[in-house]
Design a protein around this motif. Structure first.
Motif, short mmCIF file in Angstrom:
data_model
loop_
_atom_site.label_atom_id
_atom_site.label_comp_id
_atom_site.label_asym_id
_atom_site.label_seq_id
_atom_site.Cartn_x
_atom_site.Cartn_y
_atom_site.Cartn_z
N LEU A 136 0.67 -1.13 -0.02
CA LEU A 136 0.04 -0.03 -0.04
C LEU A 136 0.95 1.35 -0.13
O LEU A 136 1.59 1.50 1.03
N PRO A 137 0.62 1.97 -1.23
CA PRO A 137 1.64 3.42 -1.24
C PRO A 137 1.12 4.61 -0.40
O PRO A 137 1.84 5.58 0.03
N CYS A 138 -0.15 4.46 0.10
CA CYS A 138 -0.84 5.64 0.60
C CYS A 138 -0.67 5.78 2.20
O CYS A 138 -0.54 4.78 2.82
N PRO A 139 -0.86 7.00 2.96
CA PRO A 139 -0.97 6.89 4.26
C PRO A 139 -2.13 6.22 4.63
O PRO A 139 -3.22 5.84 4.14
N ALA A 140 -1.99 5.63 5.70
CA ALA A 140 -3.11 4.37 6.42
C ALA A 140 -2.97 4.75 7.91
O ALA A 140 -1.94 4.82 8.86
N LEU A 141 -4.35 4.70 8.48
CA LEU A 141 -4.58 4.60 9.83
C LEU A 141 -5.13 3.46 10.42
O LEU A 141 -5.94 3.03 9.80
N VAL A 142 -4.57 2.78 11.65
CA VAL A 142 -5.20 1.56 12.21
C VAL A 142 -5.77 2.30 13.41
O VAL A 142 -5.12 2.71 14.28
N VAL A 143 -6.99 1.86 13.61
CA VAL A 143 -8.00 2.23 14.75
C VAL A 143 -8.39 0.87 15.69
O VAL A 143 -8.83 0.03 14.99
#
Length: 289
Positions: A227-234
């Motif tokens: 995955l090249p984009c920013p990611a947030l794990v909640v």
């Protein structure tokens, strides 16, 4: 703003099915919400309007859920639902999308990101992962298996939801009880969820289920790695579905641009258990801190 009423949309999925969605706004980059198993688009009612001035905000309902079509052939695997999502995005004319996916929706979003990484501008994975904690998945499966198929009144269903969602406010559950059921001609209320959704792997042996889980985990980990984009794990601090170790692995070791937010006073259904803290975490990601 919280009183904003969404518009109801019918969007094409794959295999001739039509999907239901709620749309809060029409301008800007698409911010798409995906709900979890047994839920519908209305689980996002408490946060989606916040982003309407900044994004085109849509919440999609998976096949077999809410007011989306049921699949008569019971094709409810993650890849099929990811392809539904792509068909819906094409009909909306969205070349790029920020996806917020909870639980099942998170796994569908990961599958989508593996198939079309160039279309994902940002990814928020809410209490979901390539590998799930068996404590939570077993609890959810037993809840479904033991649940009555119909209820004499919405109040009866609200009492069931109060047991299944012990950290969620009663007023939220009362609204969702109305959205997640439909009234039959005999006056009773039945769930909108397709009963066949859980039937798909019910006849499988433990070995077959373990093999399926391992194969799916491998595909989803692979999608996150690329995955090249920013990611947030909640993660809900009290979650029994997403373990702390797996959440750390996702954010620190696997995602190139990953970060983790742990939400206090929340279990698996983070956005329902602590809507205010969830909104704060999501706002920091999609609008900037």
């Amino acid at each position: 703003m919280r009183a904003m009423e969404p518009k109801s949309l019918r969007l094409p999925g794959t295999q001739g099915l039509t999907l239901h969605a709620l749309e809060w706004s029409r301008e800007g980059t698409l911010l798409l919400f995906l709900h979890g198993f047994g839920n519908d688009a209305h689980v996002w009612d408490w946060c989606a309007p916040v982003y309407a001035p900044h994004y085109r905000v849509v919440a999609l309902e998976h096949r077999g859920h809410g007011d989306s079509d049921r699949d008569p052939e019971g094709r409810y695997d993650h890849e099929t639902m990811a392809r539904d999502l792509n068909a819906a995005l094409e009909s909306l004319g969205a070349a790029r999308v920020v996806i917020v996916g909870h639980s099942l929706g998170g796994r569908v979003a990961m599958r989508f990101a593996g198939l079309w990484p160039e279309k994902v501008a940002g990814l928020v994975i809410v209490d979901s992962a390539p590998e799930l904690d068996a404590r939570g998945t077993t609890r959810i499966r037993l809840d479904v298996q033991q649940q009555d198929p119909s209820f004499a009144s919405l109040k009866d269903y609200e009492r069931v939801l109060a047991r299944q969602y012990p950290a969620t406010r009663a007023d939220i559950l009362a609204k969702l009880a109305g959205h997640w059921t439909r009234q039959r001609p005999d006056g009773r209320f039945e769930l909108k969820l397709d009963p066949a959704f859980m039937r798909g792997r019910r006849g499988a042996s433990e070995e077959e289920l373990a093999r399926w889980s391992a194969e799916e985990a491998k595909i989803l980990w692979g999608a996150l790695e690329k995955l090249p984009c920013p990611a947030l794990v909640v993660r809900g601090a009290a979650s029994d579905v997403l373990s702390a170790d797996v959440a750390d692995k996702m954010a620190d070791d696997v995602l190139k641009q990953g970060r983790l937010e742990v939400i206090a006073r929340a279990g698996h259904s983070v956005m329902l258990d602590n809507p205010e803290a969830f909104e704060k975490a999501l706002t920091g990601f999609v609008l900037g801190d």
